[in-house]
Motif scaffolding. Structure first.
Motif, short mmCIF file in Angstrom:
data_model
loop_
_atom_site.label_atom_id
_atom_site.label_comp_id
_atom_site.label_asym_id
_atom_site.label_seq_id
_atom_site.Cartn_x
_atom_site.Cartn_y
_atom_site.Cartn_z
N GLU A 1 6.52 7.03 -16.71
CA GLU A 1 5.66 8.20 -16.90
C GLU A 1 6.24 9.44 -16.22
O GLU A 1 6.09 10.56 -16.73
CB GLU A 1 4.26 7.92 -16.35
N LEU A 2 6.91 9.24 -15.08
CA LEU A 2 7.50 10.37 -14.35
C LEU A 2 8.87 10.75 -14.91
O LEU A 2 9.42 11.79 -14.54
CB LEU A 2 7.62 10.02 -12.87
N GLY A 3 9.42 9.90 -15.77
CA GLY A 3 10.70 10.20 -16.41
C GLY A 3 11.90 9.99 -15.51
O GLY A 3 12.86 10.77 -15.57
N ILE A 4 11.85 8.94 -14.68
CA ILE A 4 12.99 8.62 -13.83
C ILE A 4 13.44 7.19 -14.10
O ILE A 4 12.70 6.39 -14.68
CB ILE A 4 12.70 8.82 -12.32
N TYR A 5 14.66 6.90 -13.68
CA TYR A 5 15.19 5.55 -13.83
C TYR A 5 14.64 4.66 -12.72
O TYR A 5 14.25 5.13 -11.65
CB TYR A 5 16.72 5.57 -13.76
N VAL A 6 14.62 3.35 -12.99
CA VAL A 6 14.15 2.38 -12.01
C VAL A 6 15.09 1.17 -12.02
O VAL A 6 15.57 0.76 -13.08
CB VAL A 6 12.68 1.96 -12.27
N ILE A 7 15.37 0.66 -10.84
CA ILE A 7 16.17 -0.56 -10.69
C ILE A 7 15.29 -1.60 -10.03
O ILE A 7 14.68 -1.32 -8.98
CB ILE A 7 17.42 -0.32 -9.81
N ILE A 8 15.22 -2.79 -10.62
CA ILE A 8 14.51 -3.89 -9.98
C ILE A 8 15.56 -4.77 -9.32
O ILE A 8 16.42 -5.33 -9.98
CB ILE A 8 13.68 -4.70 -11.00
N ASP A 9 15.50 -4.84 -8.01
CA ASP A 9 16.47 -5.58 -7.22
C ASP A 9 15.83 -6.89 -6.76
O ASP A 9 14.98 -6.89 -5.87
CB ASP A 9 16.91 -4.74 -6.02
N TRP A 10 16.23 -7.98 -7.38
CA TRP A 10 15.70 -9.30 -7.03
C TRP A 10 16.47 -9.82 -5.82
O TRP A 10 17.63 -10.18 -5.93
CB TRP A 10 15.88 -10.27 -8.19
N HIS A 11 15.83 -9.83 -4.67
CA HIS A 11 16.48 -10.31 -3.45
C HIS A 11 16.40 -11.83 -3.35
O HIS A 11 15.36 -12.42 -3.57
CB HIS A 11 15.81 -9.72 -2.21
N VAL A 12 17.53 -12.41 -3.03
CA VAL A 12 17.61 -13.85 -2.76
C VAL A 12 18.03 -13.98 -1.31
O VAL A 12 19.19 -13.81 -0.97
CB VAL A 12 18.63 -14.54 -3.70
N LEU A 13 17.07 -14.24 -0.42
CA LEU A 13 17.39 -14.33 1.00
C LEU A 13 17.30 -15.78 1.46
O LEU A 13 18.29 -16.38 1.84
CB LEU A 13 16.44 -13.44 1.80
N ASN A 14 16.11 -16.36 1.45
CA ASN A 14 15.94 -17.76 1.85
C ASN A 14 15.38 -18.54 0.68
O ASN A 14 14.44 -18.08 0.07
CB ASN A 14 14.98 -17.86 3.04
N PRO A 15 15.94 -19.63 0.31
CA PRO A 15 16.95 -20.42 1.01
C PRO A 15 18.38 -19.93 0.81
O PRO A 15 19.30 -20.52 1.36
CB PRO A 15 16.76 -21.81 0.44
N GLY A 16 18.61 -18.90 0.04
CA GLY A 16 19.94 -18.34 -0.10
C GLY A 16 20.71 -18.80 -1.32
O GLY A 16 21.68 -18.19 -1.70
N GLN B 1 0.82 -1.22 0.00
CA GLN B 1 0.00 0.00 0.00
C GLN B 1 0.85 1.26 0.00
O GLN B 1 0.35 2.35 -0.29
CB GLN B 1 -0.96 -0.01 1.20
N CYS B 2 2.13 1.15 0.31
CA CYS B 2 3.01 2.34 0.35
C CYS B 2 3.49 2.76 -1.03
O CYS B 2 4.01 3.86 -1.19
CB CYS B 2 4.23 2.06 1.23
N TYR B 3 3.34 1.89 -2.01
CA TYR B 3 3.91 2.16 -3.34
C TYR B 3 2.80 2.46 -4.31
O TYR B 3 2.17 1.58 -4.88
CB TYR B 3 4.78 0.99 -3.78
N THR B 4 2.57 3.77 -4.49
CA THR B 4 1.56 4.25 -5.43
C THR B 4 2.24 5.25 -6.36
O THR B 4 3.34 5.74 -6.07
CB THR B 4 0.42 4.97 -4.69
N LYS B 5 1.58 5.54 -7.45
CA LYS B 5 2.14 6.55 -8.35
C LYS B 5 2.27 7.89 -7.61
O LYS B 5 3.26 8.59 -7.76
CB LYS B 5 1.29 6.72 -9.60
N ALA B 6 1.28 8.20 -6.79
CA ALA B 6 1.32 9.48 -6.06
C ALA B 6 2.50 9.55 -5.10
O ALA B 6 3.14 10.60 -4.98
CB ALA B 6 0.00 9.69 -5.31
N SER B 7 2.82 8.44 -4.43
CA SER B 7 3.93 8.47 -3.48
C SER B 7 5.27 8.64 -4.20
O SER B 7 6.13 9.41 -3.77
CB SER B 7 3.94 7.23 -2.58
N GLN C 1 6.06 1.26 -14.81
CA GLN C 1 5.28 2.16 -15.67
C GLN C 1 5.20 3.57 -15.08
O GLN C 1 5.35 4.56 -15.79
CB GLN C 1 3.87 1.60 -15.90
N TRP C 2 4.98 3.66 -13.77
CA TRP C 2 4.90 4.98 -13.13
C TRP C 2 6.22 5.73 -13.26
O TRP C 2 6.24 6.93 -13.54
CB TRP C 2 4.53 4.85 -11.66
N CYS C 3 7.33 5.00 -13.05
CA CYS C 3 8.65 5.64 -13.17
C CYS C 3 8.88 6.12 -14.60
O CYS C 3 9.43 7.20 -14.82
CB CYS C 3 9.75 4.68 -12.73
#
Length: 155
Positions: A131-146, A82-88, A127-129
């Motif tokens: 539209e806003l004209g900024i760069y985006v990084i998708i960070d795929w976290h590998v925590l468990n099982p590691g 819920q914290c990640y909206t286009k408005a935020s 898509q929001w990024c």
């Protein structure tokens, strides 16, 4: 926005979040309401980024000009969707001057591998990024099982 201004903005937000009965003042000489910095369209102005400059150690834009990325990161998308909206994100771009948003996405931990709504949220954020004209990084976290070769991470 300078690093100093960013720190002061965070301090201000923390002060505003504090209990109403407590008082938190800014240090002498620090503005309590710094001016907004709008970085809407930053990626469109700079295009594809690469390493260049002396020794190939400087991040440069498509014209060879030095670029500094300043951004914010999400927490695990599955925990606070819920914290990640286009408005935020737009507020961060228009008022804090971010030009990069990092999408921290856990594959395990009730994330991408088990919750299909995470993929939709990632696609929306990208898509929001855009539209806003900024760069985006998708960070795929590998925590468990590691082990990134675990069957959980296939597909």
């Amino acid at each position: 926005m300078t690093r100093f201004q960013m720190r002061m903005a965070v301090c201000l937000l923390l002060a505003l979040a504090a209990e109403g009965s407590r008082s938190c003042t800014m240090p002498t000489g620090v503005p309590s309401n710094p001016p907004a910095v709008d970085n809407t369209g930053f990626a469109g102005c700079h295009g594809k980024l690469s390493l260049g400059g002396p020794g190939g150690l400087q991040l440069v834009d498509e014209n060879g000009n030095a670029v500094r990325l300043m951004g914010m990161s999400s927490h695990g998308l599955q925990w606070f969707p819920q914290c990640y909206t286009k408005a935020s994100i737009q507020y961060l771009v228009e008022h804090w001057g971010i030009n990069l948003f990092r999408v921290a996405m856990y594959v395990g931990e009730q994330g991408y591998a088990t919750d299909p709504s995470i993929q939709d949220l990632v696609e929306n954020i990208v898509q929001w990024c855009k539209e806003l004209g900024i760069y985006v990084i998708i960070d795929w976290h590998v925590l468990n099982p590691g082990n990134p070769y675990d069957s959980m991470y296939r597909g």
